[in-house]
Write a protein that holds these residues in place. Sequence first.
Motif, PDB file in Angstrom:
ATOM      1  N   ASN A 216       0.822  -1.337   0.108  1.00 19.82           N
ATOM      2  CA  ASN A 216      -0.037   0.059  -0.115  1.00 19.82           C
ATOM      3  C   ASN A 216       0.828   1.105   0.047  1.00 19.82           C
ATOM      4  N   PRO A 217       1.567   1.614  -1.151  1.00 18.55           N
ATOM      5  CA  PRO A 217       2.464   2.535  -1.134  1.00 18.55           C
ATOM      6  C   PRO A 217       2.108   3.946  -1.033  1.00 18.55           C
ATOM      7  N   SER A 218       0.856   4.094  -1.290  1.00 15.61           N
ATOM      8  CA  SER A 218       0.402   5.560  -1.310  1.00 15.61           C
ATOM      9  C   SER A 218       0.119   5.779   0.154  1.00 15.61           C
ATOM     10  N   GLN A 219       0.312   6.916   0.566  1.00 13.06           N
ATOM     11  CA  GLN A 219       0.051   7.439   1.830  1.00 13.06           C
ATOM     12  C   GLN A 219      -0.096   8.861   1.813  1.00 13.06           C
ATOM     13  N   PRO A 220      -1.102   9.263   2.914  1.00 17.21           N
ATOM     14  CA  PRO A 220      -1.496  10.646   3.012  1.00 17.21           C
ATOM     15  C   PRO A 220      -0.108  11.497   3.127  1.00 17.21           C
ATOM     16  N   ASP A 221      -0.428  12.968   2.722  1.00 14.57           N
ATOM     17  CA  ASP A 221       0.620  13.792   2.821  1.00 14.57           C
ATOM     18  C   ASP A 221       0.399  14.272   4.349  1.00 14.57           C
ATOM     19  N   GLU A 222       1.191  15.356   4.650  1.00 14.42           N
ATOM     20  CA  GLU A 222       0.959  15.771   6.154  1.00 14.42           C
ATOM     21  C   GLU A 222      -0.114  16.281   6.819  1.00 14.42           C
ATOM     22  N   ASP A 223      -1.185  16.396   6.073  1.00 13.35           N
ATOM     23  CA  ASP A 223      -2.350  16.923   6.431  1.00 13.35           C
ATOM     24  C   ASP A 223      -3.648  15.645   6.232  1.00 13.35           C
ATOM     25  N   GLY A 224      -3.017  14.398   5.747  1.00 15.95           N
ATOM     26  CA  GLY A 224      -3.981  13.607   5.335  1.00 15.95           C
ATOM     27  C   GLY A 224      -4.414  13.558   4.180  1.00 15.95           C
ATOM     28  N   GLY A 225      -3.598  14.117   3.019  1.00 20.68           N
ATOM     29  CA  GLY A 225      -4.046  13.770   1.552  1.00 20.68           C
ATOM     30  C   GLY A 225      -3.696  12.537   1.179  1.00 20.68           C
ATOM     31  N   GLY A 226      -3.315  12.619  -0.232  1.00 16.89           N
ATOM     32  CA  GLY A 226      -2.841  11.272  -0.541  1.00 16.89           C
ATOM     33  C   GLY A 226      -1.586  11.354  -1.564  1.00 16.89           C
ATOM     34  N   VAL A 227      -0.741  11.466  -1.036  1.00 19.58           N
ATOM     35  CA  VAL A 227       0.720  11.259  -1.896  1.00 19.58           C
ATOM     36  C   VAL A 227       1.575  10.202  -1.337  1.00 19.58           C
ATOM     37  N   ASP A 228       2.457   9.693  -2.302  1.00 19.07           N
ATOM     38  CA  ASP A 228       3.511   8.753  -1.962  1.00 19.07           C
ATOM     39  C   ASP A 228       4.494   9.367  -0.972  1.00 19.07           C
ATOM     40  N   ILE A 361       8.818  14.622  17.275  1.00 12.26           N
ATOM     41  CA  ILE A 361       8.528  15.003  18.808  1.00 12.26           C
ATOM     42  C   ILE A 361       9.607  14.572  19.459  1.00 12.26           C
ATOM     43  N   ALA A 362      10.214  15.517  20.384  1.00  6.27           N
ATOM     44  CA  ALA A 362      11.132  15.306  21.359  1.00  6.27           C
ATOM     45  C   ALA A 362      10.925  14.533  22.637  1.00  6.27           C
ATOM     46  N   GLU A 363       9.454  14.207  23.002  1.00  2.00           N
ATOM     47  CA  GLU A 363       9.245  13.588  24.006  1.00  2.00           C
ATOM     48  C   GLU A 363       9.198  12.241  23.948  1.00  2.00           C
ATOM     49  N   SER A 543      -0.337  15.572  28.383  1.00  2.00           N
ATOM     50  CA  SER A 543       0.745  15.222  27.510  1.00  2.00           C
ATOM     51  C   SER A 543       0.695  14.636  26.484  1.00  2.00           C
ATOM     52  N   LEU A 544      -0.226  13.451  26.324  1.00  2.00           N
ATOM     53  CA  LEU A 544      -0.448  12.750  25.316  1.00  2.00           C
ATOM     54  C   LEU A 544      -1.170  13.603  24.420  1.00  2.00           C
ATOM     55  N   ALA A 545      -2.190  14.361  24.646  1.00  2.00           N
ATOM     56  CA  ALA A 545      -2.963  15.441  23.816  1.00  2.00           C
ATOM     57  C   ALA A 545      -1.897  16.146  22.898  1.00  2.00           C
ATOM     58  N   ARG A 546      -1.165  16.710  23.552  1.00  2.00           N
ATOM     59  CA  ARG A 546      -0.163  17.656  23.023  1.00  2.00           C
ATOM     60  C   ARG A 546       0.962  17.040  22.132  1.00  2.00           C
ATOM     61  N   SER A 550       1.279  17.707  17.955  1.00  2.00           N
ATOM     62  CA  SER A 550       2.654  18.329  17.400  1.00  2.00           C
ATOM     63  C   SER A 550       3.225  17.116  16.536  1.00  2.00           C
ATOM     64  N   ALA A 551       2.803  15.973  16.420  1.00  2.00           N
ATOM     65  CA  ALA A 551       3.586  14.746  15.876  1.00  2.00           C
ATOM     66  C   ALA A 551       3.081  14.875  14.323  1.00  2.00           C
ATOM     67  N   HIS A 552       4.216  14.314  13.474  1.00  2.00           N
ATOM     68  CA  HIS A 552       3.640  14.137  12.148  1.00  2.00           C
ATOM     69  C   HIS A 552       2.789  13.071  11.925  1.00  2.00           C
ATOM     70  N   VAL A 553       2.050  13.054  10.994  1.00  2.00           N
ATOM     71  CA  VAL A 553       0.784  12.159  10.790  1.00  2.00           C
ATOM     72  C   VAL A 553       1.417  10.894  10.414  1.00  2.00           C
ATOM     73  N   GLN A 554       2.640  10.748   9.941  1.00  2.00           N
ATOM     74  CA  GLN A 554       3.099   9.306   9.831  1.00  2.00           C
ATOM     75  C   GLN A 554       3.613   8.748  11.154  1.00  2.00           C
ATOM     76  N   THR A 555       4.082   9.697  12.100  1.00  2.00           N
ATOM     77  CA  THR A 555       4.344   9.232  13.414  1.00  2.00           C
ATOM     78  C   THR A 555       2.897   8.667  14.333  1.00  2.00           C
ATOM     79  N   ILE A 556       1.905   9.572  13.967  1.00  2.00           N
ATOM     80  CA  ILE A 556       0.679   9.191  14.591  1.00  2.00           C
ATOM     81  C   ILE A 556       0.211   7.724  13.997  1.00  2.00           C
ATOM     82  N   TYR A 557       0.267   7.743  12.903  1.00  2.00           N
ATOM     83  CA  TYR A 557      -0.182   6.115  12.375  1.00  2.00           C
ATOM     84  C   TYR A 557       0.595   5.217  12.663  1.00  2.00           C
ATOM     85  N   ALA A 558       1.699   5.333  12.761  1.00  2.00           N
ATOM     86  CA  ALA A 558       2.713   4.656  13.339  1.00  2.00           C
ATOM     87  C   ALA A 558       2.277   3.770  14.403  1.00  2.00           C
TER      88      ALA A 558
END
Length: 710
Positions: A216-228, A361-363, A543-546, A550-558
């Motif tokens: 599934n190589p097509s992944q959202p961009d930083e705001d959840g769009g649809g770029v590789d 994120i640094a945390e 702390s989790l909400a913040r 602030s995290a990149h969408v790919q970090t959140i997805y991971a």
Amino acid sequence: MATSQEIGAFLTKLRNDAGLKQAALAKRLEWSGPLLSRIEGGGRAISDEELDIILRGIGTSQALSALTTLRRNWSLLDAPSLTDPDSDLLWRAEEVAREVHELAERPDVRQFFERRLVRYKEELIAAAHKVRDKSYRVALLGTIGVGKSTAICRAEGLEMPSDRGMPKAVLETGSGGITICEVHVRRGPSYGVIVEPCSEEEIRRQVSEFATFLLNPSQPDEDGGGVDGGSPGISREVERAIRNMAEFKRRRAERKPDGAVSPAWDEARELAGQHKEVKDLSVEILARMALHRRDRRDIWYSDTSGQPALEWLQGMFEQINNGRHPEFGLPKRIELVIPLPILGENDIEVTLVDTQGIDDIAERADLEQHFDDSHTIAILCTVFNEAPATAVRQLLIRAKEGGVRTLKSHAAILVLPRPGDALAMKDNGVPVHSAEEGYDVKAEEVSLKLHPLGLDGLPIQFFNAAEEVPGILRHFLLQRIRAVQDEHRRELSEIIEGAEALLINYEKEQSREVMRVVARQLTTWLSNNATLTPPINRRVRDSLARAIRSAHVQTIYASVIREGEWANLDYSHQLSHGARRVAAAMAEPRLRAFQEVAVNILNDPEFADAHDLVRQTVRALSSCFDALIRKTQLVGQSVYADEMRADAEFWRACYREWGRGRGYRERVAKRNEEWFDDTEHDDSDIRVIETIAAEWSAGVASVEALLEQN
């Protein structure tokens, strides 16, 4: 008494320090050479009389005073090494601890004194352990590409000549995203590499996520769009290692001289085209990785390798770090071992820790754990123009909010300028005349930015790896270690002096009366502050909400696909920090207020006979606060994280948000908020606050017990 091996090594050192050859000393003693050799080698026990003869034969002042040291009988404290420079301080602690113990055991001792004596014994043992432990870690933290690896290699001389001007570092360096895991540099018997591998389960998960990305190589961009984009489930370092371990060949698109374009080719994607299921593709990748042959844990340099030691070490690290060595698996931690004292120090054991760079994120738990260790110095690295970088400030803010009280002694800022950075500075609009002046101006800026945190006095060092001698950095790091050592010695000395004062004043009625007056004052304050007020604007989830926002969408997805167990966004760690933050907000102001009351008493000479009592109560309440923070951290981690991990529907709902267009981050954040607001989970904050209140109340009660004048 020390073992024969320890005594033998100690005698060898004393003889060498005196400039004596073994044969010369044997002749001076009128002993046979083989006999002295067996003693120094630890192969023969030695009597006190023989020991005295050898030490007098060596004849130095150090040797003549060593007999007393060797005959010390340690019973309450662990014996230090014979060469420990703190041996006399530790022996003083041992003697006082014995006196305290013996007095506490007497049946006629009143409970008030007995409680204080028992407490002093515990304090002496704990503080002496800190002083005796000569193992220190210097952890370099910072964003990717800041220059941590280069700085470590410069400090330790782990460099080789290069035709590019700058020496080539043993640790693989680049623009960031190079090192696959945390790297430790420490002393050992030879040059070598030791690897702590990822577990088989961890590798299977990493491979599964790599397979998912390939299918599934097509992944959202930083705001959840649809770029590789890159694989969101694993880091680029891990993806690179998996590709190398599986020997996937890849060719980038290339434009030929005639203008034609040679298309890109990826063997991993070709394999993915043959398997439509993640499980099947994962099995194929794992088979190619041949994990059953990758069971080696260490490798050591040999003169027969035909390479210089550093060249061998650099090549071996590069192979293992990139997954190219056929005998090593995916590393979780790599240790580089060198046969030289780190930072040039023989009397302490230093490990330099090259942490993984901050890419989002640094945390992170792997970074923030360093602030809680009494023998670790956190060196916060930042590039010159950004000093102190946002990630550095964020780590310091989190440490402060989480109740870390040792930042001024255990943390420092390391600014890593590039050539020309310092000379580009201006002071009130006027260009500086030297790099040193540029450093001074930048140091003032850094201090000004740290002032709101109360950390404007944090040590700051500048080090230009391209132009400055490595001794500058080594000296600074050693200074920070010495500062921690001095703090441990100061703490032990204060406890020793307090215990000695108690022993002296034990029979003095006048001293007892002064202590009664002071005890009443402190008890009154403690009684009025035994109950804590819950914070109005802080929750465990904050702390989790913040971090999510602030995290990149790919970090959140991971993190979502791992049910919150992702190093860059670990739900358990964020919730545990959130609980610490609540605990510190509730209890730390009370601790500071008590310390202020204590300072007022300590500044009053009328209460001099009770000063040891005051200092002991301050240490006791401080210790209770630290224990409260640690327990709250564990409670906060378990009270939510276990429930969240078990809620499969919650994770499925978050997963379904992936690829639905813009706003992915906010949608996941909202689902998190809804989960916490659910009535089934709304009592968790109450449980954390109840734990904090109970721990504080118990701590106050334990301090009050030291003050009871029965």
